[in-house]
Motif scaffolding. Sequence first.
Motif, short mmCIF file in Angstrom:
data_model
loop_
_atom_site.label_atom_id
_atom_site.label_comp_id
_atom_site.label_asym_id
_atom_site.label_seq_id
_atom_site.Cartn_x
_atom_site.Cartn_y
_atom_site.Cartn_z
N VAL A 136 0.85 -1.19 0.00
CA VAL A 136 0.00 0.00 0.00
C VAL A 136 0.88 1.24 0.00
O VAL A 136 0.65 2.20 -0.75
CB VAL A 136 -0.95 0.01 1.21
CG1 VAL A 136 -1.73 1.32 1.27
CG2 VAL A 136 -1.92 -1.16 1.15
N GLY B 35 2.06 2.05 -3.28
CA GLY B 35 1.05 2.21 -4.32
C GLY B 35 0.97 1.02 -5.23
O GLY B 35 0.54 1.13 -6.38
N GLU C 232 -5.03 1.64 -2.92
CA GLU C 232 -3.76 2.15 -3.41
C GLU C 232 -3.92 3.52 -4.06
O GLU C 232 -3.02 4.35 -4.01
CB GLU C 232 -3.11 1.16 -4.37
CG GLU C 232 -3.81 0.98 -5.70
CD GLU C 232 -3.18 -0.12 -6.54
OE1 GLU C 232 -2.24 -0.78 -6.06
OE2 GLU C 232 -3.64 -0.33 -7.69
#
Length: 948
Positions: free
Chosen positions: A156, A159, A175
């Motif tokens: 996370v 991303g 994300e």
Amino acid sequence: MSAALAVVASTVAALPAAPAMAEPTYEDYCAPAGCLDILPPGQNGSATLIEILGHQAFGTRPKHSSSQLDMYDNLVHHYDGLTDEGLDDFFIDASFGVDAGNVDRRYKPRADVTITRDRQHGIPHIEGTTREGTMFGAGYAAGEDRLFLMDVLRRVGRGELTSFAGGAVGNRGLEQDLWSTAPYTEEDKQAQVDRVANSGERGEQALADVDAYLEGVNSYIDAADRGRYFPGEYVLTGHKNAITNRGKIEHFTPTDVVGIAAMVGGIFGGGGGGEVQAAIVLANFQDRYGAEEGLELWHAWRMENDPEASVSVDGEFPYTQTPDSPVGEVAPDPGSVEPYSIVHDEYGSAASAATAEPRAGTSADEDAPGPDAPTVEELPEEQQAELEQMVEDGDLSAVEGIFDDGVLPEGFLDPRGMSNALLVSGAHTESGNPVAVMGPQTGYFSPQLLMLQELQGPGISARGASFAGVSFYVQMGRGVDYAWSATSAGQDITDTFAVELCETDGSDPSTSSRAYVNTAGQCTDFEELSVSNDWKPTVADGTPAGGYTLTSLRSEFGLVRSFATVDGSPVAFTELRSTYMREVDSILGFQQFNDPDAVTSAETFTEAAGDIGYAFNWHYVDSEDIAFVNSGANPVRTEGTNPNLPIDAYSGSGWSGWDPATNEADYHPQSDHPQEINPDYIVNWNNKPAQGYTSGWSTGSVHRNDLLDARVAGLIGEGHQFTPASLTATMMEAGVADLRAEQVLPVLLEVLDTEAVEDPELAETVEALRAWTESGSLRREPQRDAGYYEHADAIRVLDAWWPLLVRAQFEPGLGEDLYTQLTRAASVDESPSGVGHVGSAFQYGWWSYVHKDLRTVLGQDVEGTLGDEVYCGEGDVDSCRTVLLDSLAEAAAVPAGDVYPGDEHCSAGNQLCADTVIHQAVGGIGMWPIAWQNRPTYQVVYQFSGGR
């Protein structure tokens, strides 16, 4: 024992047993029944493939995965008459060390550290003969208990969740949220690490601690890979092969720590922003009422510093107040705002919105095995053999689709305000020592985002909770003779700037332009921070193949959130957070919290909190003192700056001493932050910390902190001498109270009672509501497993009435457009059944607006009215009463199936189920639902009887 099942047990024998530990060198000053905590569902958040298959196919549970869940849930049913002796039924012992007769495992992952786990819950007690060994042990234990979750969190932070865990819509939303608020290059992250490491002795020590911690994490990864006892989710998401063991679990790096810290800090320690929506609301007020009156009404509804707001400490602490003569304010032209989407180049399921086909075979949470479920090793031999055959055949049908909805819920990164604290000074306790009941509400997950641990080594002595992946220090818990916890504060550390758009070739700009005028007056391109993600179906997530690129636009003035025009000229609205590019600075404060030589009093704790840049309220207790202090990198605004509306980036308004290259600025000293030592009591539930400290929309006469404040203040007024048990019971009663029913319904009834209700059915409804509020306004079963609430129909009516009431009371006076924009700035309701089974409720809503307006109608004294306007019935009591009765009649007629429409967890009309708390599975092990309770996830009960 078969090969695959042997792997389950292999972790016990994987490391050399440690000899019995010598007597600890630290002291423990807990009072009797004075050091307790709880963190559901359980310590063990790791499951091998065979354990996940066993859970889904035969209802097994890994050892220690849910041992604290029933203890936590039982308190809501049994807090009446709670005694100190009975606290052990609902909390676990949080004193230092493990009794010799309670040792489950004791082992040495390397020569200079010993990890001891207790028999009941498997909590790691880590003792190092060197500091490096202690940190290594913390990392090793984190890998044992939370490896897959840690991997999810770092993805996370990068991303890159979809490319790791699958393209489920929930993963995409998560994300995208992170990449829009905290996008970084690897170089950005490393620069933050380097800056802290070079900041001095503590910074150098912090980097050494992180390095040793990560060495421990990575050592466990290697051991688990060799021994094939790594989390089974790696197989289900396609990263490991269960038969050949091909595939790799990536080692963790210091930049991963930055990403996880940014995610945690952004959710729980951020604040501010939203100035564009505030400007849109202001424009709507002025359109309806004219410039001068519209501005006055906007200020009244904004409630920056409402005199009736609940506060936690005495005194005035001015911060981010609207100046008398603002400089550099801007507002978007009506209808011109275009939100910037970071999603580009979608293909496959990302473009078509295709999702996974519904698949049978996974168990829903309501069918999840309960607390008495066996482990895999306890299954009959024939079922063990069946699981073994599944693995050998590669038959994973029993676990297909466990992540079809995503590994974490969509909206997970929305700012949270879900923690509380109750502290009472020794002057009002039975023992004469202060008592604290407190903790953070971090949501409900399986495994939990937090993990428990004890750390003992040179320069460190602490026990408590830490976020997975950054657990080199205890973030909330206890030291030798003191304890601390946090609540999200949410003060404004994020401002919005209007940045002039341009074209680098000198042509006329538009809102489609992707260049801006920088601080040097030059036209330069926005920096594009991009990450490309591709996914394909896996056993865990059947979302069809697809992908996209996420691109955030970064300027010197922050990250682009939208484009618009101002007086016809194209601009970008950017948001700049004071902790952006400074995500790991707070490590220095947490380091001190864990250091017994650094924290020796309430005063030294307050000083240490000054090194935490995130916006938190910190609560402290020892054997003599209680204390409150707010932390955060609060930027000093230049004279005339209004942080509550967008700022012209070139006006000279903004942050004093700001360096666009580093995002460093002048910050308010710790003395400017709300703080107090040794009042009679402290209560906080994410409310306004002190007068003058500007708060968010709708922070007025009614706040859920009133549920705590009224009870604690009332008991002190009656001469009650608190014990750990009585303060815990006070917290728990507030945790099942309906704020609307306790604080607002009595005023609604006052209006209705100005005349008799003639309609018999409506009169009966009114009396049912009255009986509920007079009985305590609780959403609680008469006994555990009753299957219904006491006063269930009154609860149904209020749940249906509140949104109808708010619209009927305010929309006619405000007009549809203004009313709609106000609901976007401040949500109308946050009832337990309306928040998605997350537990926390009643933080945001129109309670204060309704409360103040009705009191004004009744002619009562109101400090901080909603301006000169009165909305309900245009200020006429009879007309207002008609509005209330008509909306109440409409609500009473709404069937339960419409009030509680049902979802994948609950059938329509099931009120109790609609409120229940459900742990989101971040892996292959689910949990059973628990009763609704508005309560910290990790909770501590502390009282110390002495100190150093």
